[in-house]
Write a protein that holds these residues in place. Sequence first.
Motif, PDB file in Angstrom:
ATOM      1  N   GLY A 226       0.803  -1.219   0.000  1.00  0.00           N
ATOM      2  CA  GLY A 226       0.000   0.000   0.000  1.00  0.00           C
ATOM      3  C   GLY A 226       0.832   1.263   0.000  1.00  0.00           C
ATOM      4  N   THR A 227       2.051   1.161  -0.526  1.00  0.00           N
ATOM      5  CA  THR A 227       2.951   2.308  -0.598  1.00  0.00           C
ATOM      6  C   THR A 227       3.364   2.550  -2.042  1.00  0.00           C
ATOM      7  N   VAL A 228       3.899   3.745  -2.287  1.00  0.00           N
ATOM      8  CA  VAL A 228       4.648   3.987  -3.515  1.00  0.00           C
ATOM      9  C   VAL A 228       6.117   3.985  -3.117  1.00  0.00           C
ATOM     10  N   GLU A 229       6.901   3.222  -3.848  1.00  0.00           N
ATOM     11  CA  GLU A 229       8.313   3.015  -3.517  1.00  0.00           C
ATOM     12  C   GLU A 229       9.201   3.686  -4.562  1.00  0.00           C
ATOM     13  N   VAL A 230      10.179   4.447  -4.085  1.00  0.00           N
ATOM     14  CA  VAL A 230      11.189   5.063  -4.945  1.00  0.00           C
ATOM     15  C   VAL A 230      12.467   4.237  -4.817  1.00  0.00           C
ATOM     16  N   ARG A 231      12.904   3.651  -5.932  1.00  0.00           N
ATOM     17  CA  ARG A 231      14.051   2.745  -5.937  1.00  0.00           C
ATOM     18  C   ARG A 231      15.260   3.348  -6.662  1.00  0.00           C
ATOM     19  N   ALA A 232      15.222   4.655  -6.892  1.00  0.00           N
ATOM     20  CA  ALA A 232      16.259   5.295  -7.703  1.00  0.00           C
ATOM     21  C   ALA A 232      17.501   5.684  -6.911  1.00  0.00           C
ATOM     22  N   PHE A 233      17.400   5.718  -5.583  1.00  0.00           N
ATOM     23  CA  PHE A 233      18.527   6.184  -4.770  1.00  0.00           C
ATOM     24  C   PHE A 233      19.592   5.104  -4.625  1.00  0.00           C
ATOM     25  N   GLY A 234      20.829   5.554  -4.594  1.00  0.00           N
ATOM     26  CA  GLY A 234      21.949   4.648  -4.391  1.00  0.00           C
ATOM     27  C   GLY A 234      22.176   4.352  -2.924  1.00  0.00           C
ATOM     28  N   ASN A 235      23.427   4.450  -2.476  1.00  0.00           N
ATOM     29  CA  ASN A 235      23.747   4.055  -1.111  1.00  0.00           C
ATOM     30  C   ASN A 235      24.781   4.986  -0.510  1.00  0.00           C
ATOM     31  N   THR A 236      24.668   5.193   0.795  1.00  0.00           N
ATOM     32  CA  THR A 236      25.587   6.089   1.480  1.00  0.00           C
ATOM     33  C   THR A 236      25.506   5.854   2.978  1.00  0.00           C
TER      34      THR A 236
END
Length: 256
Positions: A226-236
């Motif tokens: 039931g969410t919208v997920e943003v998968r574009a971010f890398g890692n830090t």
Amino acid sequence: MSILDRVRFNPSFVGHVGLEQEFFLTQKQGSDTIAVPLSKFFLEMMRLDYGVLSWTYELSSCQVEFRTQPHASVLELLYELKRNIVLGEYVARLTGCMLEPNEVMPESGFPLDHFPDTRYLYIVEYLNRVQLSAAMRVAGTHGHYGCKDPKHALRVYNALRKESPKFIEMGDFSGGERLRLYGLVAGDMVPPEYKSLAEFDAAAKQYKFDKNLSNCWHLVRITKHGTVEVRAFGNTSDIGVIDSWVSTVKRIGDSA
């Protein structure tokens, strides 16, 4: 009836944000840092010795993921994340390795051991060796925004998908290498616009995620939670940067 009518939207979490951050388990080998397939031992210790269930596995046995609870406040989310990273680093040391938020690991010598999950058994059989290596050697940070119902989810999705080029720019710490490798596995990553639930349903059938929303590989997607997920971010490891990512997702979601 839309595919999204089968999703259990939780009114208590509308406007809440959540985060998933993936980490590699590594060891020093001379001057090099290598990935090690110790996720099973890490997770057993985390669950049995510390009773923490919010750490979980990924495709690669060299990787683990932390999932926050939904939070109304970005500050509360960051506090939970920081507290659990400290615990994760401690458990990793006890397991004989280090916990690192690398975005991409080198191909040479990377173990292709996979976690023994039923879905992953299928993925390992489906992908060729180049794709499997690419899938296992990348890690990222995923932001979630809680939605009220299918129509609200579609509005939030369309608002966030417009900003996917900005998210890519904000979240790139590997000179584009993470998304290049991800693209070898996912194919077309660009999230399309959906003008209606009917368009969404048609696309779900076209891209074969109508039976399981987790099979959608776009950089922004509507999830079974039931969410919208943003998968574009890398890692830090920079909490301030993660703050900017989650805050941006929340601001856009709130305005949709």
